[in-house]
Design an enzyme around this catalytic site. Structure first.
Site, PDB file in Angstrom:
ATOM      1  N   LYS A  22       0.837  -1.203   0.000  1.00  0.00           N
ATOM      2  CA  LYS A  22       0.000   0.000   0.000  1.00  0.00           C
ATOM      3  C   LYS A  22       0.866   1.244   0.000  1.00  0.00           C
ATOM      4  CE  LYS A  22       0.851   1.295   4.454  1.00  0.00           C
ATOM      5  NZ  LYS A  22       1.506   2.557   4.858  1.00  0.00           N
ATOM      6  N   PRO A 110       9.304  -3.900  -0.199  1.00  0.00           N
ATOM      7  CA  PRO A 110      10.446  -3.558   0.655  1.00  0.00           C
ATOM      8  C   PRO A 110      10.165  -3.843   2.130  1.00  0.00           C
ATOM      9  CG  PRO A 110      10.003  -1.789  -0.907  1.00  0.00           C
ATOM     10  CD  PRO A 110       8.878  -2.766  -1.049  1.00  0.00           C
ATOM     11  N   VAL A 111      11.162  -4.374   2.826  1.00  0.00           N
ATOM     12  CA  VAL A 111      11.035  -4.672   4.252  1.00  0.00           C
ATOM     13  C   VAL A 111      11.242  -3.389   5.051  1.00  0.00           C
ATOM     14  CG1 VAL A 111      12.005  -5.999   6.170  1.00  0.00           C
ATOM     15  CG2 VAL A 111      11.849  -7.029   3.890  1.00  0.00           C
ATOM     16  N   GLY A 114       7.535   1.110   4.991  1.00  0.00           N
ATOM     17  CA  GLY A 114       6.344   1.933   5.063  1.00  0.00           C
ATOM     18  C   GLY A 114       5.291   1.563   4.044  1.00  0.00           C
ATOM     19  N   MET A 115       5.362   0.343   3.481  1.00  0.00           N
ATOM     20  CA  MET A 115       4.404  -0.099   2.471  1.00  0.00           C
ATOM     21  C   MET A 115       3.595  -1.306   2.930  1.00  0.00           C
ATOM     22  SD  MET A 115       6.565   0.481  -1.056  1.00  0.00           S
ATOM     23  CE  MET A 115       5.080   0.352  -2.060  1.00  0.00           C
ATOM     24  N   ALA A 116       3.671  -1.626   4.212  1.00  0.00           N
ATOM     25  CA  ALA A 116       2.844  -2.672   4.830  1.00  0.00           C
ATOM     26  C   ALA A 116       3.103  -4.055   4.253  1.00  0.00           C
ATOM     27  CB  ALA A 116       1.355  -2.324   4.730  1.00  0.00           C
ATOM     28  N   GLY A 117       4.370  -4.361   3.976  1.00  0.00           N
ATOM     29  CA  GLY A 117       4.697  -5.695   3.478  1.00  0.00           C
ATOM     30  C   GLY A 117       4.377  -6.784   4.482  1.00  0.00           C
ATOM     31  N   ASP A 152      -2.841  -2.375   9.490  1.00  0.00           N
ATOM     32  CA  ASP A 152      -2.890  -2.379   8.027  1.00  0.00           C
ATOM     33  C   ASP A 152      -3.370  -3.703   7.439  1.00  0.00           C
ATOM     34  OD1 ASP A 152      -1.930   0.220   7.963  1.00  0.00           O
ATOM     35  OD2 ASP A 152       0.164  -0.397   7.759  1.00  0.00           O
TER      36      ASP A 152
END
Length: 325
Positions: A22, A110-111, A114-117, A152
């Site tokens: 996200k 990405p770990v 900030g993209m909720a992986g 998230d």
């Protein structure tokens, strides 16, 4: 033969599901509450970077992780704190399932970016285990469980574009008039989400300034109208200054993206990934190429949004005794 009951479905040998990353188009952070959390108003958009989770029956719960497309997974926990593993265990406990699974995660997101992986891992694990165990709980029930794992996770299950309130777990879908094209610039290290929130609180206390006014209506109007310029002007993240204070290179990354032709740039969530809005998928590809000399191809990803939420990709049946699957 007429009147006979349907045969029992074959046992499943494995189920693979995926869930999207996200980007926060808007992130308004309220004052710190007594419980340590913050009330949020955010606009999530799911994008076409995915986490893929495969679950297989096992004697005990376990997890393995691999990176896809150069994603560094060195910081991903392989113990009971892993969100995908926690999701599988929580679903088994609440559904009364006395079987374990091995969870294998293929990470494209990405770990600590900030993209909720990690939340996407949990969402995919919930959907995969729900299918493997033939629970058929539905997305709303899975999202309720997911909210116990992380704010998230419910959005990872539903995907698309949505306004999130509370800690981000209460979702209302947002209609979009067009797709969005993005270039994501990965940082060389991660940022701790609690540290970014703490820095945001510290800066507000030091200046005496509370949360700035939000732009929710402007973001929603831009999305409905498919107006990329209006969306770029409305992008807003209350955590951006705090993230840039902890990682000063982020401000330079945003500026470099704008100079290279991005409509707008923003730190994604708590960072440190920077999201650059482009006018089209073709423009995003050109932007990524123009930024390669600065950041290297391995730190650049292109994607579009909105993307669908978590879903099953493949369910493999156990071969029957006669050899047919």
């Amino acid at each position: 033969m007429p009147g006979s009951p349907d045969p029992a479905p074959p046992e499943l040998a494995s189920v693979t599901a995926r869930a999207p990353a996200k980007v926060n188009l808007l992130l308004q952070v309220g004052p710190r509450r007594d419980d340590g959390y913050h009330d949020l108003v955010t606009v999530f958009q799911a994008v076409s970077l995915h986490e893929e989770v495969t679950v297989t029956p096992a004697d005990e719960f376990g997890i393995t992780v691999e990176g896809v497309g150069g994603t560094d997974v060195g910081g991903v926990p392989l113990d009971g704190t892993n969100l995908a593993l926690r999701a599988a265990r929580l679903l088994a406990e609440r559904a009364g399932v006395d079987r374990a699974v091995h969870v294998h995660v293929r990470k494209e997101v990405p770990v600590a970016g900030g993209m909720a992986g990690g939340s996407a891992d949990a969402a995919a694990a919930l959907v995969a285990c729900d299918s493997l165990w033939r629970l058929r709980l539905g997305l709303d029930a899975l999202a309720e469980l997911g909210a116990e794992l992380g704010s998230d996770v419910p959005f990872g299950l539903h995907g698309r574009t949505a306004v999130g309130t509370g800690r981000g777990e209460h979702l209302v879908p947002v209609l979009t008039g067009a797709s969005s094209a993005w270039v994501f610039v990965l940082a060389e290290g991660g940022l701790s989400t609690p540290a970014v929130f703490a820095e945001c609180d510290r800066r507000r206390e030091a200046t005496g300034h509370d949360a700035p006014p939000g732009r929710l209506e402007a973001v929603e109007a831009a999305l409905r109208g498919g107006d990329v310029d209006a969306l770029g002007a409305a992008l807003s993240n209350d955590l951006q200054d705090a993230a840039c204070a902890l990682d000063p290179a982020l401000a330079g990354t945003v500026a470099a993206g704008r100079r290279a032709g991005a409509v707008a740039g923003i730190v994604s969530g708590s960072g440190p990934t920077v999201a650059l809005l482009a006018r089209s998928p073709a423009a995003a590809r050109r932007l990524a190429l123009d930024l390669e000399p600065l950041f290297g191809a391995e730190r650049l990803r292109t994607a579009t949004g909105p993307a669908p939420g978590a879903r099953v990709l493949e369910a493999v049946s156990t071969p029957s005794p006669g050899g047919r699957s």
